[in-house]
Design a protein around this motif. Sequence first.
Motif, PDB file in Angstrom:
ATOM      1  N   VAL A   1       1.004  -1.478  -0.172  1.00 42.83           N
ATOM      2  CA  VAL A   1       0.299   0.242  -0.318  1.00 42.83           C
ATOM      3  C   VAL A   1       0.573   1.221   0.056  1.00 42.83           C
ATOM      4  O   VAL A   1       1.459   1.030   0.762  1.00 42.83           O
ATOM      5  N   PHE A   2       0.728   2.519  -1.086  1.00 41.63           N
ATOM      6  CA  PHE A   2       1.351   2.967  -1.291  1.00 41.63           C
ATOM      7  C   PHE A   2       0.251   4.459  -0.611  1.00 41.63           C
ATOM      8  O   PHE A   2      -0.241   4.158  -1.201  1.00 41.63           O
TER       9      PHE A   2
ATOM     10  N   PHE B   1      -5.453 -10.861   4.044  1.00 40.60           N
ATOM     11  CA  PHE B   1      -4.528  -9.899   3.826  1.00 40.60           C
ATOM     12  C   PHE B   1      -3.719  -9.133   4.619  1.00 40.60           C
ATOM     13  O   PHE B   1      -4.080  -8.726   5.348  1.00 40.60           O
ATOM     14  N   ASP B   2      -2.099  -9.144   4.373  1.00 38.45           N
ATOM     15  CA  ASP B   2      -1.073  -8.907   4.839  1.00 38.45           C
ATOM     16  C   ASP B   2      -0.638  -8.006   4.161  1.00 38.45           C
ATOM     17  O   ASP B   2      -1.290  -7.766   3.107  1.00 38.45           O
ATOM     18  N   MET B   3      -0.362  -6.091   4.938  1.00 39.12           N
ATOM     19  CA  MET B   3      -0.073  -5.389   4.384  1.00 39.12           C
ATOM     20  C   MET B   3       1.549  -5.263   4.221  1.00 39.12           C
ATOM     21  O   MET B   3       1.825  -4.948   5.886  1.00 39.12           O
ATOM     22  N   VAL B   4       2.109  -4.519   3.483  1.00 41.26           N
ATOM     23  CA  VAL B   4       3.328  -4.414   3.313  1.00 41.26           C
ATOM     24  C   VAL B   4       3.567  -2.751   2.699  1.00 41.26           C
ATOM     25  O   VAL B   4       2.726  -2.551   1.724  1.00 41.26           O
ATOM     26  N   TYR B   5       4.168  -1.821   3.830  1.00 45.64           N
ATOM     27  CA  TYR B   5       3.937  -0.555   3.901  1.00 45.64           C
ATOM     28  C   TYR B   5       5.094   0.201   4.120  1.00 45.64           C
ATOM     29  O   TYR B   5       6.366  -0.326   4.329  1.00 45.64           O
ATOM     30  N   GLY B   6       5.612   1.541   4.375  1.00 52.37           N
ATOM     31  CA  GLY B   6       6.517   2.025   4.898  1.00 52.37           C
ATOM     32  C   GLY B   6       6.660   2.037   5.997  1.00 52.37           C
ATOM     33  O   GLY B   6       7.654   3.144   6.128  1.00 52.37           O
TER      34      GLY B   6
ATOM     35  N   ILE C   1       4.134  -5.192   7.727  1.00 52.71           N
ATOM     36  CA  ILE C   1       4.925  -5.465   6.902  1.00 52.71           C
ATOM     37  C   ILE C   1       5.802  -3.729   6.876  1.00 52.71           C
ATOM     38  O   ILE C   1       4.966  -3.660   5.579  1.00 52.71           O
ATOM     39  N   GLY C   2       6.724  -3.516   7.429  1.00 48.02           N
ATOM     40  CA  GLY C   2       6.745  -2.024   6.708  1.00 48.02           C
ATOM     41  C   GLY C   2       8.685  -2.380   6.307  1.00 48.02           C
ATOM     42  O   GLY C   2       9.106  -2.983   6.249  1.00 48.02           O
TER      43      GLY C   2
ATOM     44  N   PRO D   1      18.573   1.472   2.595  1.00 44.62           N
ATOM     45  CA  PRO D   1      19.700   2.786   2.561  1.00 44.62           C
ATOM     46  C   PRO D   1      19.457   3.801   1.968  1.00 44.62           C
ATOM     47  O   PRO D   1      20.024   4.649   2.201  1.00 44.62           O
ATOM     48  N   CYS D   2      18.396   3.425   0.789  1.00 44.53           N
ATOM     49  CA  CYS D   2      17.563   5.044   0.389  1.00 44.53           C
ATOM     50  C   CYS D   2      16.382   4.637   0.063  1.00 44.53           C
ATOM     51  O   CYS D   2      15.767   3.255  -0.116  1.00 44.53           O
ATOM     52  N   MET D   3      16.115   5.836  -0.909  1.00 43.36           N
ATOM     53  CA  MET D   3      14.290   5.568  -1.739  1.00 43.36           C
ATOM     54  C   MET D   3      13.990   4.264  -2.978  1.00 43.36           C
ATOM     55  O   MET D   3      13.336   3.408  -2.665  1.00 43.36           O
ATOM     56  N   ARG D   4      15.863   4.396  -3.596  1.00 39.74           N
ATOM     57  CA  ARG D   4      15.636   3.219  -4.133  1.00 39.74           C
ATOM     58  C   ARG D   4      15.476   1.702  -4.074  1.00 39.74           C
ATOM     59  O   ARG D   4      15.078   1.357  -4.389  1.00 39.74           O
ATOM     60  N   SER D   5      15.770   1.391  -2.990  1.00 41.58           N
ATOM     61  CA  SER D   5      16.304   0.114  -2.126  1.00 41.58           C
ATOM     62  C   SER D   5      14.942  -0.071  -1.791  1.00 41.58           C
ATOM     63  O   SER D   5      14.754  -1.650  -1.628  1.00 41.58           O
ATOM     64  N   ARG D   6      14.549   0.906  -1.598  1.00 41.32           N
ATOM     65  CA  ARG D   6      13.159   0.691  -0.279  1.00 41.32           C
ATOM     66  C   ARG D   6      11.885  -0.313  -1.035  1.00 41.32           C
ATOM     67  O   ARG D   6      11.232  -1.069  -0.887  1.00 41.32           O
ATOM     68  N   LYS D   7      11.840   1.081  -2.670  1.00 45.15           N
ATOM     69  CA  LYS D   7      10.635   0.832  -3.319  1.00 45.15           C
ATOM     70  C   LYS D   7      11.445  -1.182  -4.055  1.00 45.15           C
ATOM     71  O   LYS D   7      10.243  -1.645  -4.389  1.00 45.15           O
ATOM     72  N   ALA D   8      12.707  -1.339  -4.524  1.00 46.45           N
ATOM     73  CA  ALA D   8      12.333  -2.913  -4.266  1.00 46.45           C
ATOM     74  C   ALA D   8      12.260  -3.924  -4.165  1.00 46.45           C
ATOM     75  O   ALA D   8      12.118  -4.634  -3.472  1.00 46.45           O
TER      76      ALA D   8
END
Length: 197
Positions: free
Chosen positions: A9-10, A37-42, A64-65, A88-95
């Motif tokens: 969820v964004f 459902f489980d939720m993956v988020y920030g 799951i954060g 480490p960063c936002m890009r790796s977070r999205k991945a």
Amino acid sequence: MNDIKRVCVFASSCNYLEKSFYGEAEKFGDLLGKFGFDMVYGGSSLGLMWACAKKVKENGGQIIGVMPEKLHNMGVNTDECVELYITPCMRSRKAKMDEISDAVVALPGGFGTLEELSEMIVQKQLGYNNKPVVILNTNNFYDKLIEFLDEVIEKKFASKNSRTLFFVASTPLQAVEYLKNYIPQSAQVTKEHIYNR
């Protein structure tokens, strides 16, 4: 039900929005949890992110954060996550979010949400995944974005097939029903499919 278990969820991390946005995020979280459902988020304890996540947990789902180190050091995370990944960063977070989730839903949000949603649509367009991508259009928040995306297709900046890459839901129930009934289609990733207009 299909094999979708973890829904990424964004959503906005702002605490100063109109109250109805939080109410609809909570309804969506209620339904995710109730339907297993489980939720993956920030990983944040803020905004629509947290409004949704806390309801998932209250209704039996796990949260799951995934949070970049810079934000984690600001102390905006919650200790309610069953797993918390620090990147480490936002890009790796999205991945990482992409790696551990089976579906994507964008609630109303700002620049970050828009960027995350756009990347997932492109990932699907190019066949890197075949996950459901849902735009939850609470209070018609995304009307102008959807109009723009339709114009992109109409003016041939994207193929006419691109409109099938994402689903627009008007209500939390409609979004969850789409996830429950989603049937992946064979990915059409040919030069003709991507570039023909």
